[in-house]
Design an enzyme around this catalytic site. Sequence first.
Site, PDB file in Angstrom:
ATOM      1  CD  GLU A 265       9.710  -2.247 -10.731  1.00 32.35           C
ATOM      2  OE1 GLU A 265      10.343  -1.469 -10.023  1.00 32.35           O
ATOM      3  OE2 GLU A 265       9.444  -3.404 -10.397  1.00 32.35           O
ATOM      4  CG  LEU A 266       2.996  -2.351  -9.768  1.00 34.35           C
ATOM      5  CD1 LEU A 266       1.551  -2.734 -10.015  1.00 34.35           C
ATOM      6  CD2 LEU A 266       3.088  -1.055  -8.985  1.00 34.35           C
ATOM      7  CB  CYS A 299      10.512  -5.407  -6.995  1.00 37.17           C
ATOM      8  SG  CYS A 299      11.442  -4.716  -8.353  1.00 37.17           S
TER       9      CYS A 299
HETATM   10  N1  LIG Z   1       8.530  -2.982  -7.028  1.00 40.44           N
HETATM   11  C1  LIG Z   1       9.421  -2.386  -6.301  1.00 40.44           C
HETATM   12  O1  LIG Z   1      10.479  -1.987  -6.786  1.00 40.44           O
HETATM   13  C2  LIG Z   1       9.144  -2.121  -4.888  1.00 40.44           C
HETATM   14  C3  LIG Z   1       8.204  -2.859  -4.237  1.00 40.44           C
HETATM   15  N2  LIG Z   1       7.919  -2.600  -2.944  1.00 40.44           N
HETATM   16  C4  LIG Z   1       6.909  -3.383  -2.264  1.00 40.44           C
HETATM   17  O2  LIG Z   1       6.095  -2.502  -1.479  1.00 40.44           O
HETATM   18  C5  LIG Z   1       6.133  -2.934  -0.130  1.00 40.44           C
HETATM   19  C6  LIG Z   1       6.078  -1.773   0.803  1.00 40.44           C
HETATM   20  O3  LIG Z   1       7.199  -0.929   0.532  1.00 40.44           O
HETATM   21  P1  LIG Z   1       6.950   0.587   0.466  1.00 40.44           P
HETATM   22  O4  LIG Z   1       8.139   1.411   0.231  1.00 40.44           O
HETATM   23  O5  LIG Z   1       6.127   0.913   1.656  1.00 40.44           O
HETATM   24  O6  LIG Z   1       6.162   0.653  -0.892  1.00 40.44           O
HETATM   25  P2  LIG Z   1       4.907   1.540  -1.149  1.00 40.44           P
HETATM   26  O7  LIG Z   1       4.291   1.051  -2.375  1.00 40.44           O
HETATM   27  O8  LIG Z   1       4.085   1.643   0.067  1.00 40.44           O
HETATM   28  O9  LIG Z   1       5.536   3.009  -1.420  1.00 40.44           O
HETATM   29  C7  LIG Z   1       6.174   3.274  -2.639  1.00 40.44           C
HETATM   30  C8  LIG Z   1       6.060   4.762  -2.906  1.00 40.44           C
HETATM   31  O10 LIG Z   1       4.691   5.123  -3.022  1.00 40.44           O
HETATM   32  C9  LIG Z   1       4.344   6.146  -2.085  1.00 40.44           C
HETATM   33  N3  LIG Z   1       2.959   5.973  -1.691  1.00 40.44           N
HETATM   34  C10 LIG Z   1       2.435   5.173  -0.749  1.00 40.44           C
HETATM   35  N4  LIG Z   1       1.092   5.263  -0.737  1.00 40.44           N
HETATM   36  C11 LIG Z   1       0.756   6.156  -1.702  1.00 40.44           C
HETATM   37  C12 LIG Z   1      -0.480   6.700  -2.193  1.00 40.44           C
HETATM   38  N5  LIG Z   1      -1.665   6.337  -1.683  1.00 40.44           N
HETATM   39  N6  LIG Z   1      -0.442   7.601  -3.208  1.00 40.44           N
HETATM   40  C13 LIG Z   1       0.735   7.978  -3.728  1.00 40.44           C
HETATM   41  N7  LIG Z   1       1.943   7.504  -3.319  1.00 40.44           N
HETATM   42  C14 LIG Z   1       1.931   6.603  -2.315  1.00 40.44           C
HETATM   43  C15 LIG Z   1       5.344   5.949  -0.982  1.00 40.44           C
HETATM   44  O11 LIG Z   1       5.518   7.127  -0.252  1.00 40.44           O
HETATM   45  P3  LIG Z   1       5.869   7.041   1.316  1.00 40.44           P
HETATM   46  O12 LIG Z   1       6.886   5.952   1.487  1.00 40.44           O
HETATM   47  O13 LIG Z   1       6.400   8.371   1.638  1.00 40.44           O
HETATM   48  O14 LIG Z   1       4.584   6.711   1.961  1.00 40.44           O
HETATM   49  C16 LIG Z   1       6.588   5.607  -1.769  1.00 40.44           C
HETATM   50  O15 LIG Z   1       7.161   6.787  -2.290  1.00 40.44           O
HETATM   51  C17 LIG Z   1       7.430  -3.696  -0.014  1.00 40.44           C
HETATM   52  O16 LIG Z   1       7.328  -4.602   1.064  1.00 40.44           O
HETATM   53  C18 LIG Z   1       7.502  -4.373  -1.353  1.00 40.44           C
HETATM   54  O17 LIG Z   1       6.658  -5.509  -1.338  1.00 40.44           O
HETATM   55  C19 LIG Z   1       8.513  -1.583  -2.262  1.00 40.44           C
HETATM   56  C20 LIG Z   1       9.503  -0.832  -2.890  1.00 40.44           C
HETATM   57  C21 LIG Z   1       9.924  -1.094  -4.249  1.00 40.44           C
HETATM   58  O1  LIG Z   2      12.570  -1.773  -7.500  1.00 40.20           O
HETATM   59  C1  LIG Z   2      13.481  -2.568  -7.487  1.00 40.20           C
HETATM   60  O2  LIG Z   2      13.652  -3.424  -6.650  1.00 40.20           O
HETATM   61  C2  LIG Z   2      14.443  -2.419  -8.621  1.00 40.20           C
HETATM   62  O3  LIG Z   2      13.695  -2.206  -9.800  1.00 40.20           O
HETATM   63  C3  LIG Z   2      15.273  -3.641  -8.752  1.00 40.20           C
HETATM   64  S1  LIG Z   2      16.559  -3.368  -9.825  1.00 40.20           S
HETATM   65  O4  LIG Z   2      16.050  -2.776 -11.083  1.00 40.20           O
HETATM   66  O5  LIG Z   2      17.470  -2.408  -9.167  1.00 40.20           O
HETATM   67  O6  LIG Z   2      17.144  -4.669 -10.024  1.00 40.20           O
END
Ligand SMILES: NC(=O)C1=CN([C@@H]2O[C@H](COP(=O)(O)OP(=O)(O)OC[C@H]3O[C@@H](n4cnc5c(N)ncnc54)[C@H](OP(=O)(O)O)[C@@H]3O)[C@@H](O)[C@H]2O)C=CC1
Ligand SMILES: O=C(O)[C@H](O)CS(=O)(=O)O
Length: 490
Positions: A265-266, A299
């Site tokens: 879920e990216l 996201c």
């Molecule tokens: N789709 C979504 O729901 C989300 C998207 N994002 C996107 O990601 C960007 C950065 O946010 P961020 O929280 O830093 O998201 P990241 O993708 O960097 O981190 C998400 C999770 O992955 C872990 N992680 C990071 N690098 C690795 C690796 N090489 N191997 C295994 N686990 C890893 C992080 O741990 P740790 O933080 O401890 O390094 C965290 O628990 C945001 O600006 C946004 O664009 C972010 C959050 C949610």
């Molecule tokens: O990662 C996120 O931003 C969440 O999936 C959004 S939601 O599911 O809480 O709307």
Amino acid sequence: MTKHSTDLKTLLRDPSLLETRAFVGGEWVDAADGATFDVLNPARGDVIAKVADLSRAEVADAIDAAAQAMKGWAARTAKERAQVMRKWFDLMMENQDDLARILTAEMGKPFAEAKGEIAYGASFIEWFGEEAKRVYGETIPGHQSDKRLTVIRQPIGVVGSITPWNFPNAMIARKAGPALAVGCGFVARPAAETPLSALAMAVLGERAGLPKGILSVVTSSRSSEVGKEFCENHLVRKLTFTGSTEVGRILLRQAADQVMKCSMELGGNAPFIVFDDADLDAAVEGAMASKFRNNGQTCVCANRIYVQAGVYDEFARRLAAAVDKLNVGDGLEDGITTGPLINESAVEKVEEHIQDVLDGGGQVVTGGDRLGGLFFQPTVVKGVTDNMKVATEETFGPLAPLFRFETEEEVVEKANATIFGLASYFYARDVGRITRVQEGLEYGIVGVNTGIISTEVAPFGGVKQSGLGREGSRHGIEDFLEMKYICLSI
Ligand SMILES: NC(=O)C1=CN([C@@H]2O[C@H](COP(=O)(O)OP(=O)(O)OC[C@H]3O[C@@H](n4cnc5c(N)ncnc54)[C@H](OP(=O)(O)O)[C@@H]3O)[C@@H](O)[C@H]2O)C=CC1
Ligand SMILES: O=C(O)[C@H](O)CS(=O)(=O)O
């Protein structure tokens, strides 16, 4: 903003929910070498906890324990597992306020919004406890008279889970719910910024009756090491990840070596389109909900707001007026609608996107400045064009960029011009336009005349580089099951 330290335990009705040890194989443990990492309150900048910093070897211990515990847990009936899940749900809701205070303290979202996340997270525990009782198999008419064909579905195995800081409770619950309900072992690695919510969930899961070892929470500052253990340990059969597309790619590459099943879920880059036949007040309300929920750190937040030329100026005026009513501050205080951003780089990204708009000739309608610490003014900018950073990069903050468009065809093409495909939104009233646009948008989720789409009953997930698989809904359980075809010769 008032700056004072956070004595979180004094804020809790049940201070035992504030756990700082890791949960491994059913035991609460410090790291073998005594290592810890700090958890900060982003609103105040103070250290609210020092949490066990596990090594890769200790993560392997949790995986071993999960594999062992699975034997008994998977052997229970779905109804028996559902009863434990239901108890877990009940305990999460009974402790909603404490869980929300812990979440606000470590992540920053206002208390009311954190309470909403606890209910949202708990809904996945409830939903999948029930759904697991409906994991049916099938019989198939034999291809030969002496053959009896059946299909059964069994838990996939030990699940490795990596989740982000923006929804420290719900993102784990959305994975642990289906995995545990069908009988899998589950090893959760929460983001280092926000481990306390996951640990509190484990405290309540243990109280609910989850058997020793079936659920572990491996807190660690060394995310890449944990990821490698999940991807390389042959006892792990499934990797489930929520976070950036960049990290998703890394994990997929690592998981490929053992052809591991992955759910991803990216990132997103959600378009929010306002047509000239929209109910403008509704569109403003939807834009506020979609853009400023979690301070823009989701996201599925609107990342690009496209407004048809005929209503552009009026929409900008009304949106700015609504944004000016937001109250930025410490989420643990009353009346706050908007908390801090998670860290300094998040603030810098918002500033970078705003400056890029200004450099390209755009203008600030409202906001645009830091407020000290990690606080930032909710901001609306106009005159935004497709060559600006905010058109292709996820801001992940409180910035509403307004793009002007002329025709339906033009805006659908622009909305789809991204590598992402998670959420999208549009406001219109003409039924022909609604039908054409909802079918033309290349996204896993389309909100029509609404800015909020998240619910446990619907399939959440993206297309293109926004992910693989779906979470929530009856579909969300499939990713934690394996199908077995049995050919019986009589
Ligand atoms: N789709 C979504 O729901 C989300 C998207 N994002 C996107 O990601 C960007 C950065 O946010 P961020 O929280 O830093 O998201 P990241 O993708 O960097 O981190 C998400 C999770 O992955 C872990 N992680 C990071 N690098 C690795 C690796 N090489 N191997 C295994 N686990 C890893 C992080 O741990 P740790 O933080 O401890 O390094 C965290 O628990 C945001 O600006 C946004 O664009 C972010 C959050 C949610
Ligand atoms: O990662 C996120 O931003 C969440 O999936 C959004 S939601 O599911 O809480 O709307």
